[in-house]
Scaffold this motif. Structure first.
Motif, PDB file in Angstrom:
ATOM      1  N   LEU A   1       0.838  -1.198   0.000  1.00 21.85           N
ATOM      2  CA  LEU A   1       0.000   0.000   0.000  1.00 21.85           C
ATOM      3  C   LEU A   1       0.873   1.249   0.000  1.00 21.85           C
ATOM      4  O   LEU A   1       0.639   2.186  -0.775  1.00 21.85           O
ATOM      5  N   LYS A   2       1.894   1.247   0.829  1.00 21.94           N
ATOM      6  CA  LYS A   2       2.810   2.383   0.898  1.00 21.94           C
ATOM      7  C   LYS A   2       3.510   2.596  -0.442  1.00 21.94           C
ATOM      8  O   LYS A   2       3.625   3.725  -0.918  1.00 21.94           O
ATOM      9  N   GLU A   3       3.978   1.534  -1.074  1.00 23.85           N
ATOM     10  CA  GLU A   3       4.647   1.630  -2.372  1.00 23.85           C
ATOM     11  C   GLU A   3       3.712   2.193  -3.444  1.00 23.85           C
ATOM     12  O   GLU A   3       4.124   3.048  -4.243  1.00 23.85           O
ATOM     13  N   ALA A   4       2.475   1.729  -3.463  1.00 28.66           N
ATOM     14  CA  ALA A   4       1.511   2.223  -4.448  1.00 28.66           C
ATOM     15  C   ALA A   4       1.220   3.706  -4.217  1.00 28.66           C
ATOM     16  O   ALA A   4       1.164   4.495  -5.167  1.00 28.66           O
ATOM     17  N   HIS A   5       1.054   4.084  -2.958  1.00 30.86           N
ATOM     18  CA  HIS A   5       0.788   5.494  -2.625  1.00 30.86           C
ATOM     19  C   HIS A   5       1.986   6.362  -3.002  1.00 30.86           C
ATOM     20  O   HIS A   5       1.820   7.439  -3.590  1.00 30.86           O
ATOM     21  N   GLN A   6       3.188   5.886  -2.715  1.00 32.93           N
ATOM     22  CA  GLN A   6       4.393   6.645  -3.063  1.00 32.93           C
ATOM     23  C   GLN A   6       4.534   6.808  -4.580  1.00 32.93           C
ATOM     24  O   GLN A   6       4.980   7.858  -5.054  1.00 32.93           O
ATOM     25  N   ALA A   7       4.146   5.792  -5.329  1.00 33.55           N
ATOM     26  CA  ALA A   7       4.196   5.884  -6.791  1.00 33.55           C
ATOM     27  C   ALA A   7       3.260   6.985  -7.284  1.00 33.55           C
ATOM     28  O   ALA A   7       3.617   7.769  -8.175  1.00 33.55           O
ATOM     29  N   ASP A   8       2.065   7.063  -6.687  1.00 30.33           N
ATOM     30  CA  ASP A   8       1.133   8.136  -7.044  1.00 30.33           C
ATOM     31  C   ASP A   8       1.709   9.499  -6.681  1.00 30.33           C
ATOM     32  O   ASP A   8       1.654  10.442  -7.473  1.00 30.33           O
ATOM     33  N   LEU A   9       2.278   9.607  -5.480  1.00 30.68           N
ATOM     34  CA  LEU A   9       2.842  10.883  -5.035  1.00 30.68           C
ATOM     35  C   LEU A   9       3.974  11.353  -5.941  1.00 30.68           C
ATOM     36  O   LEU A   9       4.147  12.557  -6.162  1.00 30.68           O
ATOM     37  N   ALA A  10       4.729  10.418  -6.473  1.00 30.14           N
ATOM     38  CA  ALA A  10       5.889  10.765  -7.296  1.00 30.14           C
ATOM     39  C   ALA A  10       5.508  11.486  -8.594  1.00 30.14           C
ATOM     40  O   ALA A  10       6.305  12.270  -9.113  1.00 30.14           O
TER      41      ALA A  10
ATOM     42  N   VAL B   1      -2.789  16.865  -9.278  1.00 33.02           N
ATOM     43  CA  VAL B   1      -3.516  16.073  -8.280  1.00 33.02           C
ATOM     44  C   VAL B   1      -2.670  15.961  -7.024  1.00 33.02           C
ATOM     45  O   VAL B   1      -1.444  15.997  -7.089  1.00 33.02           O
ATOM     46  N   HIS B   2      -3.332  15.831  -5.873  1.00 33.48           N
ATOM     47  CA  HIS B   2      -2.617  15.487  -4.639  1.00 33.48           C
ATOM     48  C   HIS B   2      -3.364  14.348  -3.954  1.00 33.48           C
ATOM     49  O   HIS B   2      -4.555  14.466  -3.653  1.00 33.48           O
ATOM     50  N   PHE B   3      -2.663  13.244  -3.732  1.00 28.61           N
ATOM     51  CA  PHE B   3      -3.228  12.105  -3.013  1.00 28.61           C
ATOM     52  C   PHE B   3      -2.942  12.289  -1.530  1.00 28.61           C
ATOM     53  O   PHE B   3      -1.789  12.202  -1.101  1.00 28.61           O
ATOM     54  N   ALA B   4      -3.987  12.550  -0.766  1.00 26.30           N
ATOM     55  CA  ALA B   4      -3.840  12.868   0.649  1.00 26.30           C
ATOM     56  C   ALA B   4      -3.646  11.633   1.520  1.00 26.30           C
ATOM     57  O   ALA B   4      -2.866  11.671   2.477  1.00 26.30           O
ATOM     58  N   ARG B   5      -4.341  10.563   1.188  1.00 26.01           N
ATOM     59  CA  ARG B   5      -4.338   9.409   2.076  1.00 26.01           C
ATOM     60  C   ARG B   5      -4.812   8.169   1.344  1.00 26.01           C
ATOM     61  O   ARG B   5      -5.574   8.260   0.386  1.00 26.01           O
ATOM     62  N   ALA B   6      -4.387   7.003   1.821  1.00 25.79           N
ATOM     63  CA  ALA B   6      -4.856   5.728   1.260  1.00 25.79           C
ATOM     64  C   ALA B   6      -5.127   4.754   2.401  1.00 25.79           C
ATOM     65  O   ALA B   6      -4.411   4.763   3.407  1.00 25.79           O
TER      66      ALA B   6
ATOM     67  N   HIS C   1      -3.353   7.164 -11.506  1.00 23.91           N
ATOM     68  CA  HIS C   1      -3.453   5.749 -11.113  1.00 23.91           C
ATOM     69  C   HIS C   1      -3.110   4.815 -12.279  1.00 23.91           C
ATOM     70  O   HIS C   1      -2.437   3.802 -12.077  1.00 23.91           O
ATOM     71  N   GLU C   2      -3.561   5.143 -13.465  1.00 23.37           N
ATOM     72  CA  GLU C   2      -3.254   4.296 -14.625  1.00 23.37           C
ATOM     73  C   GLU C   2      -1.758   4.277 -14.904  1.00 23.37           C
ATOM     74  O   GLU C   2      -1.187   3.220 -15.183  1.00 23.37           O
ATOM     75  N   ARG C   3      -1.125   5.434 -14.828  1.00 25.09           N
ATOM     76  CA  ARG C   3       0.310   5.517 -15.118  1.00 25.09           C
ATOM     77  C   ARG C   3       1.149   4.793 -14.078  1.00 25.09           C
ATOM     78  O   ARG C   3       2.268   4.361 -14.375  1.00 25.09           O
ATOM     79  N   THR C   4       0.634   4.641 -12.860  1.00 23.95           N
ATOM     80  CA  THR C   4       1.390   3.934 -11.824  1.00 23.95           C
ATOM     81  C   THR C   4       0.980   2.463 -11.729  1.00 23.95           C
ATOM     82  O   THR C   4       1.451   1.744 -10.859  1.00 23.95           O
ATOM     83  N   GLY C   5       0.093   2.028 -12.633  1.00 28.25           N
ATOM     84  CA  GLY C   5      -0.215   0.615 -12.736  1.00 28.25           C
ATOM     85  C   GLY C   5      -1.350   0.103 -11.885  1.00 28.25           C
ATOM     86  O   GLY C   5      -1.544  -1.109 -11.783  1.00 28.25           O
TER      87      GLY C   5
END
Length: 82
Positions: A19-28, A35-40, A65-69
């Motif tokens: 979950l952390k890895e996916a969230h970090q990919a979005d943040l990157a 966009v800003h992803f506040a929480r997951a 989300h699509e670009r991060t898979g």
């Protein structure tokens, strides 16, 4: 900017680290779409993952989300908050 809650299904067994890895990919890359992803949050038993974001549109959220898979299955606007 609008707020959105998106839902990903089918991620049964997701771990805290995944979950952390996916969230970090979005943040990157989130700034590329404004966009800003506040929480997951995730429920490993059901496989549902929820993301709270702010952005110009649901389409912009989905593009990140699509670009991060991990495209979202549902994206809901959240017009009211307290």
């Amino acid at each position: 900017m609008a707020n959105f809650m998106d839902i990903h299904h089918g991620m049964k067994g997701i771990t805290q680290e995944q979950l952390k890895e996916a969230h970090q990919a979005d943040l990157a890359i989130e700034s590329q779409e404004g966009v800003h992803f506040a929480r997951a949050w995730a429920d490993p038993d059901s496989g549902d993952v929820f993301c709270l974001s702010e952005g110009p549109s649901a389409e912009a959220v989905q593009r990140v989300h699509e670009r991060t898979g991990h495209p979202a299955d549902e994206i809901h606007p959240v017009p009211l908050t307290v």
